[in-house]
Design an enzyme around this catalytic site. Structure first.
Site, PDB file in Angstrom:
ATOM      1  N   ASP A   1      56.947   5.406   6.061  1.00 28.33           N
ATOM      2  CA  ASP A   1      57.005   6.666   5.493  1.00 28.33           C
ATOM      3  C   ASP A   1      57.754   7.643   6.785  1.00 28.33           C
ATOM      4  O   ASP A   1      56.618   8.240   7.230  1.00 28.33           O
ATOM      5  CB  ASP A   1      55.843   7.156   4.969  1.00 28.33           C
TER       6      ASP A   1
ATOM      7  N   ASP B   1      55.466   3.644  -5.748  1.00 33.93           N
ATOM      8  CA  ASP B   1      55.015   3.901  -4.308  1.00 33.93           C
ATOM      9  C   ASP B   1      54.062   5.366  -4.484  1.00 33.93           C
ATOM     10  O   ASP B   1      54.279   6.363  -5.027  1.00 33.93           O
ATOM     11  CB  ASP B   1      56.138   4.419  -3.144  1.00 33.93           C
TER      12      ASP B   1
HETATM   13  C1  DX5 Z   1      54.056   9.335  -0.212  1.00 34.77           C
HETATM   14  C2  DX5 Z   1      54.350   8.170   0.517  1.00 34.77           C
HETATM   15  C3  DX5 Z   1      53.678   6.931   0.154  1.00 34.77           C
HETATM   16  C4  DX5 Z   1      52.187   7.012   0.319  1.00 34.77           C
HETATM   17  C5  DX5 Z   1      51.492   5.773   0.162  1.00 34.77           C
HETATM   18  O1  DX5 Z   1      54.432  10.412   0.451  1.00 34.77           O
HETATM   19  O2  DX5 Z   1      55.715   7.918   0.193  1.00 34.77           O
HETATM   20  O3  DX5 Z   1      54.066   5.718   0.706  1.00 34.77           O
HETATM   21  O4  DX5 Z   1      51.844   7.448   1.647  1.00 34.77           O
HETATM   22  O5  DX5 Z   1      49.882   5.984   0.381  1.00 34.77           O
HETATM   23  P1  DX5 Z   1      48.982   5.686  -0.667  1.00 34.77           P
HETATM   24  O6  DX5 Z   1      48.839   4.321  -1.199  1.00 34.77           O
HETATM   25  O7  DX5 Z   1      47.730   6.158   0.105  1.00 34.77           O
HETATM   26  O8  DX5 Z   1      49.260   6.574  -1.806  1.00 34.77           O
HETATM   27 ZN    ZN Z   2      56.515   5.887   0.818  1.00 33.75          ZN
END
Ligand code: DX5
Ligand code: ZN
Length: 239
Positions: free
Chosen positions: A45, A181
């Site tokens: 990310d 996601d």
């Molecule tokens: C949100 C990100 C995701 C998120 C995933 O900004 O794109 O990839 O961090 O993390 P979890 O699985 O904790 O929601």
């Molecule tokens: Zn992400």
């Protein structure tokens, strides 16, 4: 490692694990979790503090990730046009940018044609799924965010379910990979897979718990079990 939409769909549903949820000072050991659980995709990310509030990592981190993983780079950065190619050079296998972050999404996709990267467009929960329709000829992956971008550990938005259905109808027959996601945990990963999602991203559910390897393994198994009778998202035609 490079991949293709065809390969991603052939192994669907797959898990891509957000490695920024790991202990970054022990990243080598933390990546062994993915190896031990049979997970090939490492989700990164990238946040610029402009498109979303936090600032995370950039090309040095992507480059440092071992090539045995498909580097699944999720750019949450403003105006990606001039920024995408350095991520290709850093070894991205999948490169996804946000439709909301650029006035020229089609041009960004065109500029990535022929690089070998899987070109992805991401939509935040507030963007109509139909907005991706003009881009379908230049696209290999559609990423639906199930949370607002910026933070791990948020709750999965139920509206994602109908957005996946809309996305499947829009991309039908195109060979485009559908990914989700945000907010996916051990308790809902099977439900997400059963919608016919090809690629499921999860972060804190794996690395935030006491037993990351076991959780990752259990989530992959649950996704595969639920995905066995999954509705087909696309025909065998492929890009
Ligand atoms: C949100 C990100 C995701 C998120 C995933 O900004 O794109 O990839 O961090 O993390 P979890 O699985 O904790 O929601
Ligand atoms: Zn992400």
């Amino acid at each position: 490692m490079q991949t293709s939409a065809r390969e991603l769909r052939a192994h669907a549903p797959q898990l891509s694990v957000g490695v920024l949820s790991a202990d970054l000072l022990r990243i080598g050991e933390e990546l062994a979790v993915l190896d031990d659980a049979g997970i090939r995709l490492a989700h990164v990310d990238v946040m610029d503090g402009v498109f979303c509030p936090q600032t995370t990592v950039g090309t040095p981190f992507v480059k440092a990730l071992p090539d045995r993983f498909v580097k699944d780079v999720h750019l949450m950065v403003d105006e990606p046009l001039e920024k995408v190619h350095v991520y290709v050079d850093a070894g991205a296998g999948i490169l996804t940018f946000h439709l909301e972050a650029t006035r020229h999404p089609h041009r960004v996709l065109q500029s990535l044609a022929g690089t070998g990267v899987v070109r992805g467009v991401a939509l935040t929960p507030g963007t109509p799924v139909a907005a991706v329709e003009p881009l379908l000829d230049e696209l290999e992956l559609l990423l639906l965010l199930a949370v607002n971008p910026g933070f791990g550990g948020q709750a999965f938005l139920p509206s994602t379910i109908r957005r996946v259905e809309q996305a499947k109808a829009i991309v039908a027959g195109s060979g485009i990979v559908i990914a989700v996601d945000g907010g996916v945990t051990e308790s809902n990963v099977g439900d997400v897979a059963s919608l016919g999602v090809d690629l499921i991203v999860t972060g804190s559910a794996v690395y935030g718990g006491a037993a990351p390897t076991e959780t990752a393994r259990a989530m992959l198994t649950a996704a595969r079990d639920a995905g066995q009778n999954r509705p087909l998202t696309t025909s065998s035609a492929d890009s």
